[in-house]
Design a protein around this motif. Sequence first.
Motif, PDB file in Angstrom:
ATOM      1  N   PRO A  92      -0.931  -9.150   0.917  1.00 26.86           N
ATOM      2  CA  PRO A  92      -2.131  -8.310   1.038  1.00 26.86           C
ATOM      3  C   PRO A  92      -2.673  -7.931  -0.339  1.00 26.86           C
ATOM      4  CG  PRO A  92      -0.358  -7.493   2.440  1.00 26.86           C
ATOM      5  CD  PRO A  92       0.244  -8.529   1.549  1.00 26.86           C
ATOM      6  N   PRO A  93      -3.995  -7.803  -0.455  1.00 24.95           N
ATOM      7  CA  PRO A  93      -4.564  -7.328  -1.725  1.00 24.95           C
ATOM      8  C   PRO A  93      -4.258  -5.859  -1.926  1.00 24.95           C
ATOM      9  CG  PRO A  93      -6.259  -7.467  -0.042  1.00 24.95           C
ATOM     10  CD  PRO A  93      -5.013  -8.058   0.563  1.00 24.95           C
ATOM     11  N   LEU A  94      -4.460  -5.387  -3.124  1.00 25.37           N
ATOM     12  CA  LEU A  94      -4.277  -3.965  -3.393  1.00 25.37           C
ATOM     13  C   LEU A  94      -5.256  -3.154  -2.563  1.00 25.37           C
ATOM     14  CD1 LEU A  94      -3.898  -4.035  -7.286  1.00 25.37           C
ATOM     15  CD2 LEU A  94      -2.076  -3.830  -5.576  1.00 25.37           C
ATOM     16  N   ALA A  95      -4.883  -1.914  -2.248  1.00 25.76           N
ATOM     17  CA  ALA A  95      -5.723  -1.068  -1.411  1.00 25.76           C
ATOM     18  C   ALA A  95      -7.122  -0.945  -1.997  1.00 25.76           C
ATOM     19  CB  ALA A  95      -5.097   0.317  -1.269  1.00 25.76           C
ATOM     20  N   ALA A  96      -8.123  -1.221  -1.160  1.00 26.70           N
ATOM     21  CA  ALA A  96      -9.514  -1.097  -1.597  1.00 26.70           C
ATOM     22  C   ALA A  96      -9.933   0.368  -1.560  1.00 26.70           C
ATOM     23  CB  ALA A  96     -10.416  -1.918  -0.680  1.00 26.70           C
ATOM     24  N   ASN A  97     -10.770   0.774  -2.514  1.00 26.39           N
ATOM     25  CA  ASN A  97     -11.289   2.146  -2.559  1.00 26.39           C
ATOM     26  C   ASN A  97     -10.165   3.190  -2.563  1.00 26.39           C
ATOM     27  OD1 ASN A  97     -13.967   1.168  -2.380  1.00 26.39           O
ATOM     28  ND2 ASN A  97     -13.757   1.026  -0.166  1.00 26.39           N
ATOM     29  N   ALA A  98      -9.084   2.898  -3.257  1.00 20.92           N
ATOM     30  CA  ALA A  98      -7.951   3.833  -3.274  1.00 20.92           C
ATOM     31  C   ALA A  98      -8.383   5.177  -3.851  1.00 20.92           C
ATOM     32  CB  ALA A  98      -6.804   3.253  -4.088  1.00 20.92           C
ATOM     33  N   PRO A  99      -8.066   6.272  -3.170  1.00 24.21           N
ATOM     34  CA  PRO A  99      -8.426   7.598  -3.682  1.00 24.21           C
ATOM     35  C   PRO A  99      -7.571   7.976  -4.881  1.00 24.21           C
ATOM     36  CG  PRO A  99      -7.092   7.791  -1.708  1.00 24.21           C
ATOM     37  CD  PRO A  99      -7.385   6.329  -1.873  1.00 24.21           C
ATOM     38  N   HIS A 100      -8.042   8.965  -5.663  1.00 30.89           N
ATOM     39  CA  HIS A 100      -7.287   9.402  -6.827  1.00 30.89           C
ATOM     40  C   HIS A 100      -6.005  10.125  -6.418  1.00 30.89           C
ATOM     41  CE1 HIS A 100     -10.444   8.163  -9.478  1.00 30.89           C
ATOM     42  NE2 HIS A 100     -11.341   8.964  -8.912  1.00 30.89           N
ATOM     43  N   ASP A 101      -6.037  10.800  -5.268  1.00 34.68           N
ATOM     44  CA  ASP A 101      -4.855  11.520  -4.819  1.00 34.68           C
ATOM     45  C   ASP A 101      -3.752  10.534  -4.443  1.00 34.68           C
ATOM     46  OD1 ASP A 101      -3.678  14.194  -3.670  1.00 34.68           O
ATOM     47  OD2 ASP A 101      -3.373  12.676  -2.121  1.00 34.68           O
ATOM     48  N   ALA A 102      -2.568  10.722  -4.985  1.00 37.02           N
ATOM     49  CA  ALA A 102      -1.473   9.764  -4.795  1.00 37.02           C
ATOM     50  C   ALA A 102      -1.025   9.684  -3.341  1.00 37.02           C
ATOM     51  CB  ALA A 102      -0.298  10.143  -5.691  1.00 37.02           C
ATOM     52  N   PHE A 103      -0.945  10.818  -2.649  1.00 36.65           N
ATOM     53  CA  PHE A 103      -0.497  10.788  -1.261  1.00 36.65           C
ATOM     54  C   PHE A 103      -1.511  10.058  -0.380  1.00 36.65           C
ATOM     55  CE2 PHE A 103      -0.390  12.620   3.045  1.00 36.65           C
ATOM     56  CZ  PHE A 103       0.908  12.309   3.401  1.00 36.65           C
ATOM     57  N   ALA A 104      -2.783  10.365  -0.541  1.00 43.00           N
ATOM     58  CA  ALA A 104      -3.814   9.687   0.245  1.00 43.00           C
ATOM     59  C   ALA A 104      -3.823   8.195  -0.050  1.00 43.00           C
ATOM     60  CB  ALA A 104      -5.186  10.296  -0.049  1.00 43.00           C
ATOM     61  N   ALA A 105      -3.629   7.817  -1.320  1.00 42.32           N
ATOM     62  CA  ALA A 105      -3.596   6.403  -1.685  1.00 42.32           C
ATOM     63  C   ALA A 105      -2.414   5.694  -1.023  1.00 42.32           C
ATOM     64  CB  ALA A 105      -3.518   6.262  -3.212  1.00 42.32           C
ATOM     65  N   LYS A 106      -1.271   6.387  -0.943  1.00 41.23           N
ATOM     66  CA  LYS A 106      -0.097   5.791  -0.306  1.00 41.23           C
ATOM     67  C   LYS A 106      -0.346   5.538   1.180  1.00 41.23           C
ATOM     68  CE  LYS A 106       4.108   7.032  -1.337  1.00 41.23           C
ATOM     69  NZ  LYS A 106       5.403   7.775  -1.470  1.00 41.23           N
ATOM     70  N   VAL A 107      -0.906   6.527   1.875  1.00 46.52           N
ATOM     71  CA  VAL A 107      -1.189   6.374   3.307  1.00 46.52           C
ATOM     72  C   VAL A 107      -2.179   5.241   3.535  1.00 46.52           C
ATOM     73  CG1 VAL A 107      -2.217   7.490   5.323  1.00 46.52           C
ATOM     74  CG2 VAL A 107      -0.633   8.761   3.852  1.00 46.52           C
ATOM     75  N   LEU A 108      -3.226   5.192   2.715  1.00 41.37           N
ATOM     76  CA  LEU A 108      -4.216   4.126   2.855  1.00 41.37           C
ATOM     77  C   LEU A 108      -3.576   2.757   2.647  1.00 41.37           C
ATOM     78  CD1 LEU A 108      -7.162   3.196   3.164  1.00 41.37           C
ATOM     79  CD2 LEU A 108      -7.415   3.510   0.683  1.00 41.37           C
ATOM     80  N   GLY A 109      -2.747   2.639   1.640  1.00 38.25           N
ATOM     81  CA  GLY A 109      -2.088   1.363   1.380  1.00 38.25           C
ATOM     82  C   GLY A 109      -1.199   0.917   2.532  1.00 38.25           C
ATOM     83  N   ILE A 110      -0.489   1.851   3.153  1.00 37.96           N
ATOM     84  CA  ILE A 110       0.372   1.522   4.299  1.00 37.96           C
ATOM     85  C   ILE A 110      -0.465   0.959   5.440  1.00 37.96           C
ATOM     86  CG2 ILE A 110       1.819   2.530   6.110  1.00 37.96           C
ATOM     87  CD1 ILE A 110       2.830   4.516   3.946  1.00 37.96           C
ATOM     88  N   TYR A 111      -1.573   1.607   5.741  1.00 38.58           N
ATOM     89  CA  TYR A 111      -2.431   1.123   6.821  1.00 38.58           C
ATOM     90  C   TYR A 111      -3.042  -0.234   6.492  1.00 38.58           C
ATOM     91  CZ  TYR A 111      -2.538   5.015  10.132  1.00 38.58           C
ATOM     92  OH  TYR A 111      -2.211   5.932  11.100  1.00 38.58           O
ATOM     93  N   GLN A 112      -3.526  -0.390   5.266  1.00 35.31           N
ATOM     94  CA  GLN A 112      -4.182  -1.651   4.932  1.00 35.31           C
ATOM     95  C   GLN A 112      -3.212  -2.816   4.961  1.00 35.31           C
ATOM     96  OE1 GLN A 112      -6.368  -0.984   1.266  1.00 35.31           O
ATOM     97  NE2 GLN A 112      -8.155  -0.253   2.407  1.00 35.31           N
TER      98      GLN A 112
END
Length: 389
Positions: A92-112
Amino acid sequence: MRHRSPLLFLLPAAALPVLIGWAIGATAAPPAAAPTSGAQAASAVSQALGAALRADVPAALAALKDAPAAQFQGQDADFRQCMLERHEREAPPLAANAPHDAFAAKVLGIYQRYWWHAVREPQRRGELERTLKAELAAAVGEPAPGEGEEAFEALYAKLDARLRERGLHPLQGRTPPLYDLFLWGGQEQRDYTVELPGGVAQPVKVFVMDGWISRGWSHYTACGKTGAAGWVKPEGLYAVRESYGDLQGEDFKVSFLGHEAQHFADLARWPKLPPWRLEYRAKLVELAQADSSRGKLLDRFYRAQDDDLDHPHPYANKRVLTDAALALGLGADADLRQADPAAVRRVAAEALLADTRKLESEPAGTYAEPAKGAAAPAGKSQAKPAGKP
């Protein structure tokens, strides 16, 4: 779309609220007049978008690769390139539009990561769902949830709470056939009264959403070319602002307000209606009310059709098109884009009212189970004559 296929059916873990519109094209702005793709390429894009809404990336890529690459122009060429780069890779590519907040970025990456695998390998979805739940639990320092949707709902309630602490607005659940994540940064409330077929005026609150971080699995899968345009929850309707421009056009008034207000009214009366039935009824409202947007609406319906009840949007599209054609005395495969617009609007409204009569004739408790002595559902008691036929 703006190619849209209406409502997001977000039901709790089992399903998200009612999803409103799949917006193909991502915004209400008209496409550029030029350059124009060749006929085979244009058809391939439509097929690929339909496949993306079914979470079927192999079919989407096959359609895009079958057409001559030189025929793709402008946005279609960008779409083709993005789809190949996003899905024809080893990981998978790196999470697109990753937020600056580390926790939100982690959750987004898991879903993507889950979405990327699930749309490519549908036979592995059970395994991928278990991995999704385990990784989300680990993100909040907990063991993987137990079996059953209630356990997962309890987990994502904790995830939602943490995301809200960071000033974000989350929504998790299932947009069939996949688990979904919607995450945005800002919203404003507006009040409307929507006129529905049958002389009903439905009051609704609309929450207009901005600052998007994640617009769900379909938006991610199709490189932003399609995605939920909104949904309905008990407190009101949620609209993706960028899907509707200035909120004045017929797309917003019909494909959002009309579609969603019908969901809102139906869920108040019949909370146990299956997703395909809710979509069928809301899409009939669109067809009954569309005028200037009628051609785009029918294009969306024809683009995504399916016989699988687990794909409520394309299933409802096919059923609406078939029922309207037969009501006009045409063949089931007739092209309604060539039919008389007034006649199409008429038979769509009649089909909705006929379906309402069927629902009202069902035994008590079939689609709703009000408590003994309870007051009428709020949505039903609020409905009042609209003053128009």
